[in-house]
Write a protein that holds these residues in place. Sequence first.
Motif, PDB file in Angstrom:
ATOM      1  N   ARG A  75      -3.816   4.142  -3.014  1.00 24.16           N
ATOM      2  CA  ARG A  75      -3.019   3.609  -4.111  1.00 24.16           C
ATOM      3  C   ARG A  75      -2.199   2.408  -3.630  1.00 24.16           C
ATOM      4  O   ARG A  75      -1.781   2.340  -2.471  1.00 24.16           O
ATOM      5  N   THR A 110       0.828  -1.199   0.000  1.00 22.13           N
ATOM      6  CA  THR A 110       0.000   0.000   0.000  1.00 22.13           C
ATOM      7  C   THR A 110       0.864   1.251   0.000  1.00 22.13           C
ATOM      8  O   THR A 110       2.014   1.240   0.462  1.00 22.13           O
ATOM      9  N   ALA A 111       0.300   2.327  -0.514  1.00 16.33           N
ATOM     10  CA  ALA A 111       1.066   3.572  -0.636  1.00 16.33           C
ATOM     11  C   ALA A 111       0.248   4.744  -0.097  1.00 16.33           C
ATOM     12  O   ALA A 111      -0.316   4.668   0.994  1.00 16.33           O
ATOM     13  N   ASP A 166       0.903  -0.590  -4.950  1.00 15.57           N
ATOM     14  CA  ASP A 166       1.926  -1.004  -5.913  1.00 15.57           C
ATOM     15  C   ASP A 166       2.007  -2.527  -5.917  1.00 15.57           C
ATOM     16  O   ASP A 166       2.219  -3.155  -4.870  1.00 15.57           O
ATOM     17  N   CYS A 177     -10.736  -2.706  -9.319  1.00 15.94           N
ATOM     18  CA  CYS A 177     -10.340  -2.292  -7.968  1.00 15.94           C
ATOM     19  C   CYS A 177     -10.977  -3.171  -6.893  1.00 15.94           C
ATOM     20  O   CYS A 177     -12.113  -3.611  -7.050  1.00 15.94           O
ATOM     21  N   VAL A 232      -6.892   0.723  -7.207  1.00 17.59           N
ATOM     22  CA  VAL A 232      -6.827   1.300  -5.868  1.00 17.59           C
ATOM     23  C   VAL A 232      -7.940   0.717  -5.010  1.00 17.59           C
ATOM     24  O   VAL A 232      -8.915   0.150  -5.517  1.00 17.59           O
ATOM     25  N   ALA A 246      -4.394   2.286 -12.243  1.00 15.71           N
ATOM     26  CA  ALA A 246      -5.184   2.938 -11.198  1.00 15.71           C
ATOM     27  C   ALA A 246      -6.023   1.922 -10.428  1.00 15.71           C
ATOM     28  O   ALA A 246      -7.188   2.158 -10.132  1.00 15.71           O
ATOM     29  N   ARG A 281      -0.461   0.365 -10.387  1.00 16.30           N
ATOM     30  CA  ARG A 281      -0.466   1.825 -10.297  1.00 16.30           C
ATOM     31  C   ARG A 281      -0.810   2.449 -11.649  1.00 16.30           C
ATOM     32  O   ARG A 281      -1.601   3.404 -11.714  1.00 16.30           O
ATOM     33  N   ASP A 306       2.002  -5.960 -11.278  1.00 20.61           N
ATOM     34  CA  ASP A 306       2.908  -4.818 -11.218  1.00 20.61           C
ATOM     35  C   ASP A 306       2.467  -3.637 -12.078  1.00 20.61           C
ATOM     36  O   ASP A 306       3.103  -2.578 -12.044  1.00 20.61           O
TER      37      ASP A 306
END
Length: 256
Positions: free
Chosen positions: A163, A150-151, A165, A205, A181, A179, A176, A173
Amino acid sequence: MRISVVLAFAIVCLSPVISPAEPNVATRVPAALSPAPIAPASTHALPSMSMAARLAALAPGADPKVIDLALKARDCAINSGDATGQGEKLAIIDYSMPSTQKRLWVFDLRNPRVLYNEFVAHGAGSGENFARAFSNLDGTHQTSLGLFRTAETYEGHNGYSLRMDGLDKGFNDNARARAIVMHGAWYVDPSMVQKVGRLGRSQGCPAVRAQVAHEIIDTLKGGQFVFSYYPDNRWLHESRILACASMHPQAIVASR
């Protein structure tokens, strides 16, 4: 140009796809659809148990093999230098379960307990009530498998969003760039089950109920882990994260 990119990024996971329930598949509606978080059980009496066994005891609805696999994938990421924090929170999504069941668990690993057990949507391109197809490619509207780190959070068209990764090269991969999320969505609601036999779906998502999205995102943001599972043969045999754990794919296919 910058405004166009931001707008495109924000709306990618917006539109749910609503259609009749999946044909020829028996819809399993849980007996209780209460959204309240699960009260953590005590593990103080079980100090000799492994972490996987302790978490499995705390979450009887989760597959122990999936929990064990998620923990080993997390360890692999940390040992490989792919972690940006301690990874004390771990979310596990078991997409072998139908959308009508609570198939998302959020665990606290520092003080082992279940923080949340919730409904979660999969991508419209992955299937109806059951997710069957998975992809790392943009435009497929399919869910991706593997371990995510997680970011940062942001306010987008879907509200407060997280967001992620993807750490599983070739499998997630592109998260991101796509998108992919975590966000809240009105269509992730048990009432949808009564109407169409399943939850609504995202564009790839892992969308959760709007009522709990903010607190789950705050729990998982900033260097925690999300593990997305399905017994997909190619992923089990080719995933770098799974190979890192020196496991044989035949031994890790969940029992569901």
